[in-house]
Motif scaffolding. Structure first.
Motif, short mmCIF file in Angstrom:
data_model
loop_
_atom_site.label_atom_id
_atom_site.label_comp_id
_atom_site.label_asym_id
_atom_site.label_seq_id
_atom_site.Cartn_x
_atom_site.Cartn_y
_atom_site.Cartn_z
N TRP A 193 -1.28 7.82 -18.21
CA TRP A 193 -1.52 8.13 -16.79
C TRP A 193 -2.75 7.41 -16.28
CZ3 TRP A 193 -3.93 13.17 -14.63
CH2 TRP A 193 -3.76 13.25 -13.25
N LEU A 194 -3.84 7.47 -17.03
CA LEU A 194 -5.08 6.81 -16.60
C LEU A 194 -4.91 5.29 -16.55
CD1 LEU A 194 -7.71 8.98 -18.51
CD2 LEU A 194 -7.28 8.93 -16.03
N GLU A 195 -4.17 4.72 -17.51
CA GLU A 195 -3.90 3.28 -17.47
C GLU A 195 -3.13 2.92 -16.20
OE1 GLU A 195 -1.62 -0.15 -20.16
OE2 GLU A 195 -0.98 1.96 -20.26
N ARG A 196 -2.18 3.76 -15.85
CA ARG A 196 -1.35 3.54 -14.66
C ARG A 196 -2.20 3.65 -13.39
NH1 ARG A 196 4.11 6.91 -15.04
NH2 ARG A 196 4.18 5.67 -16.94
N LEU A 197 -3.04 4.68 -13.31
CA LEU A 197 -3.90 4.86 -12.14
C LEU A 197 -4.86 3.69 -11.96
CD1 LEU A 197 -4.74 8.66 -12.56
CD2 LEU A 197 -3.45 7.65 -10.66
N GLU A 198 -5.41 3.22 -13.07
CA GLU A 198 -6.37 2.12 -13.00
C GLU A 198 -5.70 0.81 -12.63
OE1 GLU A 198 -9.70 0.18 -12.69
OE2 GLU A 198 -9.72 2.30 -13.26
N GLY A 199 -4.51 0.58 -13.13
CA GLY A 199 -3.90 -0.74 -12.99
C GLY A 199 -2.93 -0.91 -11.85
N GLU A 200 -2.45 0.19 -11.27
CA GLU A 200 -1.42 0.04 -10.24
C GLU A 200 -1.96 -0.71 -9.03
OE1 GLU A 200 -0.01 3.27 -7.87
OE2 GLU A 200 -1.74 4.53 -8.30
N PRO A 201 -1.20 -1.66 -8.49
CA PRO A 201 -1.64 -2.38 -7.29
C PRO A 201 -1.32 -1.60 -6.02
CG PRO A 201 0.46 -3.26 -8.05
CD PRO A 201 0.07 -2.20 -9.04
N PHE A 202 -2.01 -1.94 -4.96
CA PHE A 202 -1.65 -1.48 -3.61
C PHE A 202 -0.79 -2.59 -3.02
CE2 PHE A 202 -3.30 -0.77 0.96
CZ PHE A 202 -2.22 0.03 1.27
N PHE A 203 0.52 -2.38 -2.99
CA PHE A 203 1.47 -3.45 -2.68
C PHE A 203 1.17 -4.15 -1.36
CE2 PHE A 203 5.35 -1.79 -5.30
CZ PHE A 203 4.60 -1.91 -6.46
N LEU A 204 0.64 -3.41 -0.38
CA LEU A 204 0.43 -4.02 0.94
C LEU A 204 -0.56 -5.17 0.88
CD1 LEU A 204 1.21 -3.83 3.93
CD2 LEU A 204 -0.76 -2.30 4.27
N GLU A 205 -1.49 -5.15 -0.06
CA GLU A 205 -2.45 -6.25 -0.17
C GLU A 205 -1.73 -7.57 -0.41
OE1 GLU A 205 -6.64 -4.43 -1.73
OE2 GLU A 205 -5.20 -5.01 -3.27
N GLU A 206 -0.67 -7.54 -1.19
CA GLU A 206 0.10 -8.75 -1.45
C GLU A 206 1.06 -9.05 -0.31
OE1 GLU A 206 2.06 -10.76 -5.34
OE2 GLU A 206 2.67 -8.69 -4.95
N TRP A 207 1.77 -8.03 0.17
CA TRP A 207 2.77 -8.26 1.21
C TRP A 207 2.15 -8.87 2.47
CZ3 TRP A 207 5.06 -2.64 0.74
CH2 TRP A 207 5.78 -2.54 -0.45
N ILE A 208 0.96 -8.40 2.84
CA ILE A 208 0.38 -8.82 4.12
C ILE A 208 -0.24 -10.21 4.03
CG2 ILE A 208 -2.01 -7.99 4.00
CD1 ILE A 208 -1.38 -6.53 6.71
N GLU A 209 -0.36 -10.73 2.81
CA GLU A 209 -0.82 -12.11 2.66
C GLU A 209 0.30 -13.11 2.90
OE1 GLU A 209 -2.52 -12.12 -1.24
OE2 GLU A 209 -4.56 -11.76 -0.47
N HIS A 210 1.52 -12.63 3.04
CA HIS A 210 2.68 -13.50 3.23
C HIS A 210 3.39 -13.08 4.52
CE1 HIS A 210 2.30 -15.15 -0.84
NE2 HIS A 210 1.96 -13.92 -1.19
N GLN A 211 2.87 -13.56 5.65
CA GLN A 211 3.37 -13.17 6.96
C GLN A 211 4.39 -14.16 7.52
OE1 GLN A 211 -0.02 -11.90 9.54
NE2 GLN A 211 -1.18 -11.90 7.61
#
Length: 665
Positions: A193-211
């Motif tokens: 769980w802690l590995e997942r919490l630490e490593g999960e991305p916030f998808f919008l950071e990537e999506w919004i770089e590709h407009q």
């Protein structure tokens, strides 16, 4: 065919080549070890243990009784699978899917032929995996999916920024923050769980770089190589869902290997979707699998290329239990013939090319117009569906036919062309086709949006020439609809649809040459009326123990002093317990979308999500996420946070923050 008994197991783990173990749930027909069977894979991040268990338990037992193994696998970093998710439909995800298919085909109980299916994420990745041509994958069933990730998904639509981009990124941040079930993974649950919490991305950071439509969106879009797609595909969608275009686009692009089925439904499997009538998905699927995974000559390859439910004047309601209409089939789908409408001198919508128009009209819709547009993808047949369009038409430029003397029946994607000019570099355009009932009630038939900077293509957007008239073509979403005699058809044009699409930086409005307007409506044409088999079980989903009731609210607040409009969404699944696993869980979600009707820079979206998991032995974990999106004239500003709690004590906290330049959006 006699039903076979079966077993259900969550004891099998699939180990990938890099050592990551994926959690599975397998429904195995009795005797498969001696008489190998075909298998169907569903590969998702939505958690087999609790997230998709109701629908899994409505379908895979039926497959197993028909001698088809069901293999439900959580992708890495979700459910009880090890690792951390790295994004949406990434090369690693699709490579993992191919490994899983290879593993299934190599099992002693497998006949070596695998099908893949799913709705939404699973509908996407089964098409994308098929495009990679793993040897054992012989057929797919894709529901509520897309062939074009840029123009027909939750992120952007024809260059317009969908509010679902933040909403879904927030949902995925919440989903991926959830803990594995300690009953399956044992004492390492907290480490995972802690590995997942630490490593999960916030998808919008990537999506919004590709407009714009770049290589990021081309990846996984099977429309990039329709000719190379040769896997038999049954493609299903609902008119009430945002993915309504995919079945027709698939048969247009793939050809005879694809079959389209479109019902009146929201974003659900057809055997338990609303609005009714439903379809016998189990019967459809089993026939499809038997044809392609068993080589049974049952004629599944010869079903009509397109089957669709034609809506017959449904009225907007707070709950759409059943929509009137009828089923039609077209043996071969081809581009429909059209009826063209233009604008007459009295501002009416009239059949024929020779519209005189009423001159140039300047249009700038209030930025809070569109609150009855509904959700991008709909999970309930309530206010998530488009409501009475009279509310939204108040901020639009509208043209109407006279009351129809004869019925008009349409199936396909309407197309609108018009000449317009803009004083700014770009603006959003919204077009809606509306069925106006004799009492004035207005039902949305179809809609389309376009960012004018993307008028000539989505890969290289460009500014509008200042105050110069240009010709624009908009392809509206597909529809299947009968307009009754006595009803009128309305064309509504607007520059806002809040909060469905986010405003352009200046929201300058447009000037429309009404004489140039041409609306091409796709005629149903030659067809056969058919009866669509209904599911045998009218209530196929299992019932779990409800410990605390859920709730839903959706409402709009307008502050008449400040001019601010706030669009609120509040969802609570309730607290429930699975009767077999005894896992208890609850999810809540709130969203607030705010804007001043005259100020595009006032746009703000805030989403919060909470998950809660418990067991009777005192195990108690919770996560909370918060995401926010605002803007300036030149930038998107996003932030997010994730917190994890064990027995009420905070044990993890992480923040995200990013500013991204607006790229013609």
């Amino acid at each position: 065919m006699e039903k076979r008994s079966f077993s259900v197991s969550e004891d099998v783990w699939i180990t990938l080549k890099d050592g990551t173990r994926l959690a599975t749930r397998i429904w195995m027909p009795e005797g498969a070890e001696k008489d190998p069977v075909p298998a169907v894979l569903e590969f998702l991040p939505y958690r087999k243990r609790d997230g998709t268990s109701p629908r899994d338990e409505s379908t895979y037992p039926v497959f197993a009784e028909a001698g088809i193994a069901g293999v439900r696998v959580d992708i890495r970093g979700s459910g009880e699978s090890e690792g951390v998710i790295d994004g949406e439909y990434t090369p690693r995800e699709l490579s993992d899917a191919c490994e899983v298919i290879e593993w299934i085909a190599s099992q002693p109980w497998s006949n070596g032929k695998v099908g893949m299916m799913g709705i939404s994420w699973g509908g996407f990745n089964c098409l994308q995996t098929a495009a990679l041509k793993p040897e054992a994958l012989k057929a797919v069933i894709s529901i509520a999916s897309t062939v074009d990730r840029f123009n027909d998904d939750i992120h952007y639509k024809n260059g317009c920024h969908l509010y679902a981009n933040l909403s879904w990124a927030s949902t995925m941040l919440t989903y991926q923050s959830r803990t594995p079930d300690k009953a399956l993974v044992g004492d390492k649950w907290k480490e995972m769980w802690l590995e997942r919490l630490e490593g999960e991305p916030f998808f919008l950071e990537e999506w919004i770089e590709h407009q714009r439509r770049d290589a990021y969106w081309e990846h996984g879009s099977i429309c990039e190589d329709f000719e190379g797609f040769d896997t038999p595909a049954l493609v299903i969608a609902g008119w009430a869902d945002g993915y309504r275009n995919t079945p027709l686009k698939a048969v247009e692009g793939v050809g005879e290997k694809a079959k389209a089925l479109i019902g009146p439904w929201i974003h659900k499997y057809p055997h338990f979707a609303w609005p009714k009538p439903r379809a016998d998905f189990h019967g459809e699927a089993i026939a499809w699998w038997n044809r392609w995974l068993r080589d049974e000559q049952n004629g599944a390859e010869s079903i009509p290329q397109a089957r669709a439910y034609i809506l017959d004047g449904p009225r907007p309601k707070t709950w759409r239990d059943e929509d009137p209409g009828f089923w039609v089939a077209k043996d071969t789908w081809s581009k429909p013939e059209v009826t063209v409408f233009s604008i007459a001198g009295d501002k009416s919508l009239t059949e024929g090319e020779g519209g005189a128009g009423v001159g140039d009209i300047y249009l700038r819709s209030p930025l809070d117009s569109g609150v009855n547009s509904g959700e991008w993808f709909t999970l309930k047949p309530d206010a998530e569906m488009a409501g009475d369009q009279r509310v939204d038409d108040a901020g639009a430029l509208v043209f109407e036919t006279a009351p129809l003397e004869e019925e008009a029946v349409y199936l396909g994607m309407p197309e609108l062309t018009l000449d317009l000019s803009c004083s700014g570099e770009w603006e959003n355009m919204v077009a809606r086709i509306v069925d106006v009932h004799p009492d004035g009630t207005a039902t949305r038939v179809a809609y389309g949006v376009l960012n004018l900077a993307h008028r000539d293509g989505y890969a290289e957007p460009k500014a509008m020439p200042k105050d110069e008239k240009v010709s624009v073509t908009m392809r509206l979403d597909a529809c299947g609809y009968r307009l009754k005699p006595g009803h009128r058809m309305r064309l509504s044009l607007a520059t806002a649809s809040w909060p469905l699409i986010l405003p352009s930086p200046d929201a300058p409005g447009v000037t429309i040459d009404t004489a140039s307007i041409r609306l091409a409506m796709p005629l149903l044409g030659a067809h056969e009326r058919i009866d669509m088999p209904q599911p045998e079980n009218p209530d196929p989903l299992p019932n779990y123990t409800i410990l605390e009731a859920g709730s839903t609210r959706r409402f709009v607040e307008r502050d008449l002093m400040t001019g601010m409009t706030h669009y609120h969404i509040q969802e609570d699944t309730g607290f429930e317990e699975h009767p077999d696993t005894k896992l208890r869980n609850q999810e809540t979600r709130t969203e607030c979308w705010s804007i001043n009707a005259d100020d595009p820079q006032s746009m703000k979206g805030v989403c919060e999500g909470t998950t809660r998991y418990e067991r009777e032995d005192g195990w108690n974990v919770r996560t909370h996420t918060r995401t926010e999106l605002t803007c300036t004239k030149t930038e998107w500003i996003l932030s997010a946070s994730v917190k994890g709690y064990e027995r009420g004590e905070e044990i993890f906290s992480k923040n995200f923050s990013k500013t991204v330049k607006r790229d013609f959006m």
